[in-house]
Design an enzyme around this catalytic site. Sequence first.
Site, PDB file in Angstrom:
ATOM      1  N   ASP A  70      -2.038  -1.846  10.989  1.00  0.00           N
ATOM      2  CA  ASP A  70      -2.390  -1.626   9.275  1.00  0.00           C
ATOM      3  C   ASP A  70      -3.297  -2.862   9.098  1.00  0.00           C
ATOM      4  OD1 ASP A  70      -1.208   0.603   9.093  1.00  0.00           O
ATOM      5  OD2 ASP A  70       0.621   0.573   8.474  1.00  0.00           O
ATOM      6  N   LYS A  99       0.758  -1.573  -0.105  1.00  0.00           N
ATOM      7  CA  LYS A  99      -0.110  -0.016  -0.055  1.00  0.00           C
ATOM      8  C   LYS A  99       0.889   1.537  -0.366  1.00  0.00           C
ATOM      9  CE  LYS A  99       1.344   1.041   4.517  1.00  0.00           C
ATOM     10  NZ  LYS A  99       1.784   2.494   5.205  1.00  0.00           N
TER      11      LYS A  99
HETATM   12  P1  ATP Z   1       4.470  -0.004   8.559  1.00  0.00           P
HETATM   13  O1  ATP Z   1       3.873  -1.070   7.974  1.00  0.00           O
HETATM   14  O2  ATP Z   1       4.794  -0.301   9.795  1.00  0.00           O
HETATM   15  O3  ATP Z   1       4.914   1.126   7.806  1.00  0.00           O
HETATM   16  P2  ATP Z   1       7.169  -0.787   6.948  1.00  0.00           P
HETATM   17  O4  ATP Z   1       6.489  -1.509   5.643  1.00  0.00           O
HETATM   18  O5  ATP Z   1       7.674   0.250   6.768  1.00  0.00           O
HETATM   19  O6  ATP Z   1       5.816  -1.335   8.006  1.00  0.00           O
HETATM   20  P3  ATP Z   1       7.367  -4.269   6.965  1.00  0.00           P
HETATM   21  O7  ATP Z   1       8.823  -4.631   6.033  1.00  0.00           O
HETATM   22  O8  ATP Z   1       6.501  -4.306   7.506  1.00  0.00           O
HETATM   23  O9  ATP Z   1       7.799  -2.310   7.296  1.00  0.00           O
HETATM   24  O10 ATP Z   1       8.846  -4.155   7.865  1.00  0.00           O
HETATM   25  C1  ATP Z   1       8.935  -4.061   9.027  1.00  0.00           C
HETATM   26  C2  ATP Z   1       9.681  -4.503  10.581  1.00  0.00           C
HETATM   27  O11 ATP Z   1       9.135  -6.211  10.492  1.00  0.00           O
HETATM   28  C3  ATP Z   1      11.037  -5.286   9.419  1.00  0.00           C
HETATM   29  O12 ATP Z   1      11.960  -4.473  10.081  1.00  0.00           O
HETATM   30  C4  ATP Z   1      10.981  -6.791  10.279  1.00  0.00           C
HETATM   31  O13 ATP Z   1      11.601  -6.959  10.767  1.00  0.00           O
HETATM   32  C5  ATP Z   1       9.830  -7.626  10.074  1.00  0.00           C
HETATM   33  N1  ATP Z   1       9.018  -7.632  10.563  1.00  0.00           N
HETATM   34  C6  ATP Z   1       8.455  -9.355  10.610  1.00  0.00           C
HETATM   35  N2  ATP Z   1       7.567 -10.117   9.861  1.00  0.00           N
HETATM   36  C7  ATP Z   1       7.609  -9.519   8.720  1.00  0.00           C
HETATM   37  C8  ATP Z   1       7.076  -9.460   6.673  1.00  0.00           C
HETATM   38  N3  ATP Z   1       6.109 -10.725   7.106  1.00  0.00           N
HETATM   39  N4  ATP Z   1       7.651  -8.550   6.038  1.00  0.00           N
HETATM   40  C9  ATP Z   1       8.350  -7.805   6.581  1.00  0.00           C
HETATM   41  N5  ATP Z   1       8.924  -7.341   7.591  1.00  0.00           N
HETATM   42  C10 ATP Z   1       8.018  -8.789   8.413  1.00  0.00           C
END
Ligand code: ATP
Length: 303
Positions: A137, A12
Amino acid sequence: MTRALRVRSYAKVNLGLEVLGVREDGYHELRTLFQTIDLHDDITLRPRKAGIVVRCDHPLVPTDATNLAAQAAEALRRYARIASGVEITIRKRIPVGGGLGGGSSNAAAVLLGLDRIWRLGLGPAGLHLLARRLGADVPFFLLGGTALGLARGDEVYPLHQQLRAWVVLVDPGLPVSTARVFARVDAGLTPRGNSSSIFYFVSRELQGARAFRLLVNDLEEAALEEAPALRGQARRIRGVLLKEGARLAALSGSGSSYFGLFDGARAARRACAALAAEGLQAQVTRTVTLEQYRGSGARRRAR
Ligand code: ATP
């Protein structure tokens, strides 16, 4: 027992994001406009006799019980009193720590997929409570499309007018911690009860006009403080996107991904090439509407 299910887990962007204050429970009161895009991870769910196992090809994604996809499977298994287990294989395409909701999307995709495999018939409404416990989210990814997120972002209202646009996504390759960005916001927070860019955007939209330039992301300044190397890049990225005709050029969530919205494919491709010429990693994708998101669920294949 051997049937596997492949599901797509879409990213998203936040078209706009307002931080209204801190709630009594310590979470932030938000108002955001979510939009699913065509960039997705591929998840394969393989039933097994017992235990939840995660495999992932990305070095920054944990494969233990802290993985959000594993937490989603465990939560649903307990809730529905399922004795068997599942192996979850995640092929990552969504940048990690990019503000694109990769972990949350994986969690929702696992809830929806296991709801089918285990024939629970819960659907998005029945899974909502579990989803919001997993993360703010996650409920949005049960629905997808263009939606308004209120409260912690976990009260989700799909918009009648779904956005169809080309999206140029820029990954600066600097993962940013969402928790740390919010901590910085708190340090300088004056509650912004009068922040109303999303209200005006939605009102204009109801009149048939889309005023993207009204939208803001209240997390951007804190994200740039958290990752100072991003500031220079951000200026360049926004400059190129707007010069090439983007209707909106913004940071997604807490960063570090930026994106531009374009009406046409040609302008989007030109912007992508211009960013690449500056040494920036960019790709062209499209919005995924509520209907398309639902449809992609119907295409989920059992193999
Ligand atoms: P947000 O939804 O908070 O904006 P983001 O998109 O910035 O998050 P994500 O890619 O969701 O970040 O990952 C954030 C952290 O979550 C990563 O550093 C990772 O260690 C942890 N994590 C746990 N499970 C997952 C997963 N299935 N996929 C990605 N990251 C994960």
